[in-house]
Design a protein around this motif. Structure first.
Motif, PDB file in Angstrom:
ATOM      1  N   ASP A   1      -1.463   0.696  -0.472  1.00 58.11           N
ATOM      2  CA  ASP A   1      -2.532   0.791   0.523  1.00 58.11           C
ATOM      3  C   ASP A   1      -2.066   1.445   1.818  1.00 58.11           C
ATOM      4  OD1 ASP A   1      -4.283  -0.497  -1.207  1.00 58.11           O
ATOM      5  OD2 ASP A   1      -3.747  -2.490  -0.470  1.00 58.11           O
ATOM      6  N   VAL A   2      -0.756   1.482   2.027  1.00 58.82           N
ATOM      7  CA  VAL A   2      -0.229   2.046   3.269  1.00 58.82           C
ATOM      8  C   VAL A   2      -0.191   3.573   3.215  1.00 58.82           C
ATOM      9  CG1 VAL A   2       1.759   2.114   4.836  1.00 58.82           C
ATOM     10  CG2 VAL A   2       1.135  -0.024   3.699  1.00 58.82           C
ATOM     11  N   ILE A   3       0.328   4.122   2.115  1.00 57.56           N
ATOM     12  CA  ILE A   3       0.472   5.581   2.020  1.00 57.56           C
ATOM     13  C   ILE A   3      -0.558   6.225   1.093  1.00 57.56           C
ATOM     14  CG2 ILE A   3       2.923   5.444   2.528  1.00 57.56           C
ATOM     15  CD1 ILE A   3       3.547   5.797  -0.391  1.00 57.56           C
ATOM     16  N   GLY A   4      -1.343   5.394   0.385  1.00 57.54           N
ATOM     17  CA  GLY A   4      -2.401   5.942  -0.458  1.00 57.54           C
ATOM     18  C   GLY A   4      -1.930   6.501  -1.780  1.00 57.54           C
ATOM     19  N   VAL A   5      -0.758   6.081  -2.232  1.00 54.75           N
ATOM     20  CA  VAL A   5      -0.217   6.550  -3.511  1.00 54.75           C
ATOM     21  C   VAL A   5      -0.149   5.361  -4.468  1.00 54.75           C
ATOM     22  CG1 VAL A   5       1.759   7.590  -4.695  1.00 54.75           C
ATOM     23  CG2 VAL A   5       1.142   8.350  -2.396  1.00 54.75           C
ATOM     24  N   PRO A   6      -0.742   5.455  -5.668  1.00 55.39           N
ATOM     25  CA  PRO A   6      -0.673   4.343  -6.632  1.00 55.39           C
ATOM     26  C   PRO A   6       0.777   3.946  -6.898  1.00 55.39           C
ATOM     27  CG  PRO A   6      -2.230   6.000  -7.381  1.00 55.39           C
ATOM     28  CD  PRO A   6      -1.525   6.589  -6.191  1.00 55.39           C
ATOM     29  N   SER A   7       1.003   2.646  -7.052  1.00 49.79           N
ATOM     30  CA  SER A   7       2.369   2.151  -7.230  1.00 49.79           C
ATOM     31  C   SER A   7       3.048   2.752  -8.450  1.00 49.79           C
ATOM     32  CB  SER A   7       2.357   0.618  -7.346  1.00 49.79           C
ATOM     33  OG  SER A   7       1.539   0.206  -8.439  1.00 49.79           O
ATOM     34  N   THR A   8       2.264   3.031  -9.517  1.00 57.86           N
ATOM     35  CA  THR A   8       2.842   3.576 -10.740  1.00 57.86           C
ATOM     36  C   THR A   8       3.279   5.031 -10.584  1.00 57.86           C
ATOM     37  OG1 THR A   8       0.601   4.121 -11.489  1.00 57.86           O
ATOM     38  CG2 THR A   8       1.535   2.032 -12.245  1.00 57.86           C
ATOM     39  N   MET A   9       2.847   5.665  -9.512  1.00 57.09           N
ATOM     40  CA  MET A   9       3.193   7.076  -9.304  1.00 57.09           C
ATOM     41  C   MET A   9       4.179   7.247  -8.148  1.00 57.09           C
ATOM     42  SD  MET A   9      -0.529   8.866  -9.930  1.00 57.09           S
ATOM     43  CE  MET A   9       0.222  10.483 -10.101  1.00 57.09           C
ATOM     44  N   GLN A  10       4.718   6.141  -7.643  1.00 62.90           N
ATOM     45  CA  GLN A  10       5.683   6.209  -6.553  1.00 62.90           C
ATOM     46  C   GLN A  10       7.115   6.261  -7.092  1.00 62.90           C
ATOM     47  OE1 GLN A  10       5.231   3.115  -3.609  1.00 62.90           O
ATOM     48  NE2 GLN A  10       3.008   3.083  -3.850  1.00 62.90           N
ATOM     49  N   LYS A  11       7.954   6.970  -6.365  1.00 60.14           N
ATOM     50  CA  LYS A  11       9.393   6.954  -6.606  1.00 60.14           C
ATOM     51  C   LYS A  11      10.057   6.571  -5.289  1.00 60.14           C
ATOM     52  CE  LYS A  11       9.542  10.471 -10.276  1.00 60.14           C
ATOM     53  NZ  LYS A  11      10.079  11.800 -10.661  1.00 60.14           N
ATOM     54  N   VAL A  12      10.782   5.448  -5.303  1.00 59.03           N
ATOM     55  CA  VAL A  12      11.448   4.960  -4.105  1.00 59.03           C
ATOM     56  C   VAL A  12      12.916   5.377  -4.148  1.00 59.03           C
ATOM     57  CG1 VAL A  12      12.096   2.909  -2.782  1.00 59.03           C
ATOM     58  CG2 VAL A  12       9.859   3.017  -3.895  1.00 59.03           C
ATOM     59  N   MET A  13      13.341   6.086  -3.118  1.00 60.78           N
ATOM     60  CA  MET A  13      14.700   6.612  -3.079  1.00 60.78           C
ATOM     61  C   MET A  13      15.529   5.809  -2.074  1.00 60.78           C
ATOM     62  SD  MET A  13      14.030   8.888  -5.254  1.00 60.78           S
ATOM     63  CE  MET A  13      15.672   9.603  -5.295  1.00 60.78           C
TER      64      MET A  13
ATOM     65  N   ASP B   1      12.594  -0.723 -10.279  1.00 60.59           N
ATOM     66  CA  ASP B   1      11.582  -1.678  -9.822  1.00 60.59           C
ATOM     67  C   ASP B   1      12.115  -3.105  -9.717  1.00 60.59           C
ATOM     68  OD1 ASP B   1       9.814   0.363  -9.644  1.00 60.59           O
ATOM     69  OD2 ASP B   1       8.549  -0.221 -11.341  1.00 60.59           O
ATOM     70  N   GLU B   2      13.021  -3.502 -10.606  1.00 57.83           N
ATOM     71  CA  GLU B   2      13.460  -4.899 -10.632  1.00 57.83           C
ATOM     72  C   GLU B   2      14.544  -5.216  -9.601  1.00 57.83           C
ATOM     73  OE1 GLU B   2      15.854  -2.580 -13.744  1.00 57.83           O
ATOM     74  OE2 GLU B   2      13.778  -2.715 -13.048  1.00 57.83           O
ATOM     75  N   MET B   3      15.051  -4.208  -8.890  1.00 60.23           N
ATOM     76  CA  MET B   3      16.117  -4.431  -7.914  1.00 60.23           C
ATOM     77  C   MET B   3      15.533  -4.927  -6.595  1.00 60.23           C
ATOM     78  SD  MET B   3      18.599  -1.131  -8.639  1.00 60.23           S
ATOM     79  CE  MET B   3      19.996  -1.860  -7.790  1.00 60.23           C
ATOM     80  N   THR B   4      16.257  -5.824  -5.916  1.00 60.22           N
ATOM     81  CA  THR B   4      15.793  -6.347  -4.634  1.00 60.22           C
ATOM     82  C   THR B   4      16.302  -5.468  -3.488  1.00 60.22           C
ATOM     83  OG1 THR B   4      17.730  -7.784  -4.340  1.00 60.22           O
ATOM     84  CG2 THR B   4      15.839  -8.691  -5.552  1.00 60.22           C
ATOM     85  N   LEU B   5      15.613  -5.573  -2.350  1.00 63.90           N
ATOM     86  CA  LEU B   5      16.010  -4.776  -1.187  1.00 63.90           C
ATOM     87  C   LEU B   5      17.401  -5.195  -0.695  1.00 63.90           C
ATOM     88  CD1 LEU B   5      12.666  -4.640   0.860  1.00 63.90           C
ATOM     89  CD2 LEU B   5      13.478  -3.140  -0.960  1.00 63.90           C
ATOM     90  N   LYS B   6      17.691  -6.486  -0.804  1.00 63.70           N
ATOM     91  CA  LYS B   6      19.000  -6.966  -0.364  1.00 63.70           C
ATOM     92  C   LYS B   6      20.107  -6.382  -1.219  1.00 63.70           C
ATOM     93  CE  LYS B   6      21.527 -11.278   0.523  1.00 63.70           C
ATOM     94  NZ  LYS B   6      21.450 -12.766   0.498  1.00 63.70           N
TER      95      LYS B   6
ATOM     96  N   GLY C   1       9.526  -3.075  -7.003  1.00 63.83           N
ATOM     97  CA  GLY C   1       8.170  -3.072  -7.561  1.00 63.83           C
ATOM     98  C   GLY C   1       7.167  -3.701  -6.618  1.00 63.83           C
ATOM     99  N   ALA C   2       7.554  -4.811  -5.968  1.00 61.37           N
ATOM    100  CA  ALA C   2       6.667  -5.458  -4.999  1.00 61.37           C
ATOM    101  C   ALA C   2       6.460  -4.571  -3.781  1.00 61.37           C
ATOM    102  CB  ALA C   2       7.254  -6.805  -4.578  1.00 61.37           C
ATOM    103  N   LEU C   3       7.492  -3.853  -3.374  1.00 57.64           N
ATOM    104  CA  LEU C   3       7.364  -2.932  -2.240  1.00 57.64           C
ATOM    105  C   LEU C   3       6.386  -1.805  -2.578  1.00 57.64           C
ATOM    106  CD1 LEU C   3       8.225  -1.931   0.549  1.00 57.64           C
ATOM    107  CD2 LEU C   3      10.152  -0.755  -0.546  1.00 57.64           C
ATOM    108  N   LYS C   4       6.452  -1.292  -3.793  1.00 51.95           N
ATOM    109  CA  LYS C   4       5.512  -0.246  -4.212  1.00 51.95           C
ATOM    110  C   LYS C   4       4.072  -0.739  -4.133  1.00 51.95           C
ATOM    111  CE  LYS C   4       8.516   2.347  -7.413  1.00 51.95           C
ATOM    112  NZ  LYS C   4       8.676   2.781  -8.834  1.00 51.95           N
ATOM    113  N   ALA C   5       3.845  -1.958  -4.604  1.00 48.69           N
ATOM    114  CA  ALA C   5       2.494  -2.525  -4.554  1.00 48.69           C
ATOM    115  C   ALA C   5       2.010  -2.648  -3.110  1.00 48.69           C
ATOM    116  CB  ALA C   5       2.475  -3.884  -5.247  1.00 48.69           C
ATOM    117  N   HIS C   6       2.928  -3.000  -2.211  1.00 48.60           N
ATOM    118  CA  HIS C   6       2.574  -3.127  -0.788  1.00 48.60           C
ATOM    119  C   HIS C   6       2.280  -1.756  -0.185  1.00 48.60           C
ATOM    120  CE1 HIS C   6       2.608  -4.629   3.321  1.00 48.60           C
ATOM    121  NE2 HIS C   6       3.494  -3.692   3.632  1.00 48.60           N
ATOM    122  N   LEU C   7       3.056  -0.742  -0.572  1.00 49.56           N
ATOM    123  CA  LEU C   7       2.899   0.602  -0.002  1.00 49.56           C
ATOM    124  C   LEU C   7       1.671   1.328  -0.534  1.00 49.56           C
ATOM    125  CD1 LEU C   7       6.603   1.873  -0.030  1.00 49.56           C
ATOM    126  CD2 LEU C   7       5.279   1.034   1.919  1.00 49.56           C
TER     127      LEU C   7
END
Length: 319
Positions: free
Chosen positions: A125-137, A144-149, A117-123
């Protein structure tokens, strides 16, 4: 006679002087105790004055903390949440990886303990896609609650991100509403049925293909986990539909090629049961602004028609 009187007078004078000295000595002796008392009081006062700074020094030393306590207090005040550590420690080790969006690569540095979820918020402004409309694969759809580690992201990893920009959403608003779709279907039904139109009748007269998937009339089912195959297009070539919902795409596969169509680029979906074979439908995906851009597919199992429409149009009807 006069000589005796003079000597007697001198003796008397000496006696008086001696008596006067004795009186002064007594007076001096009597007054000395008072002076001694004053001197003693002065010394006591002096001692009290000397003791006063000592008491002041002692009172100033009372609140002073031992070096160990002062060090502990300094350590405690430097930590924002006691033993919680600094913000950078909470974010974890910094990881350098790549984010792939819309065939573009972005170099990202982010904390290993940060969440998706924090990564989406960071991205955003980077990719121009609202965090609520992103899907991270990351090995599938990441929550959203899972950590990168926890997801195993390491240095040099590649993360796929899909989603629609605000411009895409605004473009979708131009699509017809459900009411407009119903009105269009009524208008189409008032005309000659699609099965009887010359361009479709020519394909349908050949009958259902031998490898077509079984169709069920008057039943609605969810999309199958496998591609929907065994159908044909207007040239009679075999067609299969594969829905890649994690990519927001539908793949139209033929013998010659596979078209990867973004779901939000399909303007509308038109369908109608095939006369005499109501367990199947003919279905068109409108890929452009006019009816001439409709891609027709025949012998679609009827139980999947509504699920196909919902996958393509349902999620956008809220806008």
């Amino acid at each position: 006679m006069s000589g005796k009187e003079d000597s007697s007078s001198d003796a008397t004078t000496q006696q008086e002087q001696s008596t006067s000295k004795d009186d002064e000595s007594k007076s001096s002796t009597e007054s000395s105790p008072e002076n001694t008392t004053q001197d003693t009081n002065t010394e006591k006062s002096s001692e009290e004055n000397v003791q006063t700074p000592t008491n002041t020094t002692e009172s100033s030393q009372e609140p002073t903390q031992p070096p160990e306590a002062a060090g502990a207090a300094a350590t405690s005040s430097s930590s924002p949440s006691g033993s919680g550590g600094s913000t950078s420690d909470m974010a974890g080790e910094k990881i350098e990886f790549k984010v792939v969006y819309n065939k573009k690569k972005f170099d990202i540095t982010f904390g290993s303990e940060e969440t998706v979820g924090a990564l989406k918020a960071h991205l955003q402004d980077v990719i121009g896609v609202p965090s609520t409309m992103q899907k991270v694969m990351i090995k599938g759809l990441a929550k959203d609650e899972m950590t990168l580690k926890k997801l195993g992201v390491a240095k040099g990893s590649k993360i796929m991100v899909v989603g629609s920009t605000l411009n895409d959403v605004l473009e979708v608003t131009k699509k017809p509403t459900p009411q407009q779709l119903k009105e269009e279907e009524v208008t189409e039904s008032a005309k000659e049925s699609l099965s009887q139109q010359k361009q479709h009748k020519k394909v349908l007269e050949k009958g259902p293909p031998e490898d077509v998937m079984p169709g069920i009339k008057n039943v609605k089912e969810a999309l199958p986990p496998c591609p929907i195959s065994g159908m044909v297009n207007k040239t009679g070539g075999k067609v299969r539909l594969t829905f890649k919902l994690e990519l927001d795409q539908v793949w139209i596969g033929t013998k010659e090629r596979t078209q990867k169509i973004p779901l939000n680029s399909i303007k509308t979906v038109v369908s109608e049961p095939i006369e005499g074979h109501e367990e199947y439908s003919m279905l068109a995906l409108q890929l452009g602004p006019t009816e001439a851009s409709r891609y027709w597919i025949y012998w679609v199992p009827n139980q999947y028609v509504e699920a196909i429409k919902e996958a393509i149009l349902g999620k956008w009807q809220l806008f």
